[in-house]
Motif scaffolding. Structure first.
Motif, mmCIF file in Angstrom:
data_model
loop_
_atom_site.group_PDB
_atom_site.id
_atom_site.type_symbol
_atom_site.label_atom_id
_atom_site.label_comp_id
_atom_site.label_asym_id
_atom_site.label_seq_id
_atom_site.Cartn_x
_atom_site.Cartn_y
_atom_site.Cartn_z
ATOM 1 N N UNK A 88 -27.221 6.095 3.203
ATOM 2 C CA UNK A 88 -27.869 6.517 4.449
ATOM 3 C C UNK A 88 -27.896 8.030 4.623
ATOM 4 N N UNK A 89 -27.842 8.771 3.515
ATOM 5 C CA UNK A 89 -27.823 10.231 3.587
ATOM 6 C C UNK A 89 -28.877 10.824 2.652
ATOM 7 N N UNK A 90 -30.149 10.758 3.030
ATOM 8 C CA UNK A 90 -31.179 11.313 2.160
ATOM 9 C C UNK A 90 -31.163 12.839 2.139
ATOM 10 N N UNK A 91 -31.461 13.385 0.983
ATOM 11 C CA UNK A 91 -31.615 14.836 0.819
ATOM 12 C C UNK A 91 -33.103 15.129 0.928
ATOM 13 N N UNK A 92 -33.454 16.060 1.798
ATOM 14 C CA UNK A 92 -34.852 16.427 2.030
ATOM 15 C C UNK A 92 -35.124 17.824 1.500
ATOM 16 N N UNK A 93 -36.286 17.977 0.915
ATOM 17 C CA UNK A 93 -36.766 19.311 0.556
ATOM 18 C C UNK A 93 -38.102 19.464 1.255
ATOM 19 N N UNK A 94 -38.207 20.523 2.051
ATOM 20 C CA UNK A 94 -39.406 20.722 2.846
ATOM 21 C C UNK A 94 -39.877 22.157 2.818
ATOM 22 N N UNK A 95 -40.997 22.387 3.444
ATOM 23 C CA UNK A 95 -41.596 23.718 3.486
ATOM 24 C C UNK A 95 -42.046 24.060 4.893
ATOM 25 N N UNK A 125 -39.476 24.832 11.884
ATOM 26 C CA UNK A 125 -39.640 23.426 11.564
ATOM 27 C C UNK A 125 -40.095 23.327 10.122
ATOM 28 N N UNK A 126 -39.427 22.493 9.364
ATOM 29 C CA UNK A 126 -39.801 22.288 7.974
ATOM 30 C C UNK A 126 -40.401 20.908 7.820
ATOM 31 N N UNK A 127 -41.481 20.848 7.104
ATOM 32 C CA UNK A 127 -42.160 19.576 6.846
ATOM 33 C C UNK A 127 -41.628 19.026 5.524
#
Length: 133
Positions: A88-95, A125-127
């Motif tokens: 339940x701990x996703x790693x996000x990479x955003x821009x 805010x990162x998408x």
């Protein structure tokens, strides 16, 4: 500090240094394959909120005291590794793209929609472009 905090900190230091070396030595695609292999788990464990917060604290603290640059990506990867049994701990990479700052990338780990590590300043805010489950 208590013994438990020292152990969290020691694990965070070791994880961050190995991750930093891996990111420098390998292409991101190769690193991603290796990281996926070591974080793959057969069992799921839901860590307590306190355990997650202690892990995030240790990673942030270690990242600030070590004499190398440990930006959001190594920190997020370290938390993801240390809590790898919890699905339940996703790693996000955003821009984010803004007229003043240009293009910026950021990595963070969430739990139930709340950022565990990789908070960003107010007004940004990162998408998410990619989520690593």
């Amino acid at each position: 500090m208590r013994t438990r905090q020292w152990l969290f900190l020691l694990k965070a230091v070791i994880s961050l240094l190995i991750i930093k070396a891996g990111l420098r030595l390998f292409s991101f695609n190769r690193f991603k394959k290796l990281f996926s292999r070591v974080t793959k788990n057969e069992r799921n464990v839901t860590h307590s909120e306190q355990y997650v917060q202690d892990t995030a604290w240790a990673v942030r603290t270690a990242a600030h005291v070590l004499p190398v640059s440990l930006t959001c990506l190594p920190q997020a990867l370290a938390v993801k590794y240390l809590l790898r049994l919890d699905p339940n701990l996703p790693l996000n990479i955003g821009v984010q793209q803004s007229a003043t700052a240009g293009f910026e990338a950021h990595a963070w780990v969430e739990r139930a929609g709340r950022i565990v590590v990789g908070e960003w300043p107010e007004g940004k805010t990162y998408r998410p472009l990619w989520v690593w489950e």
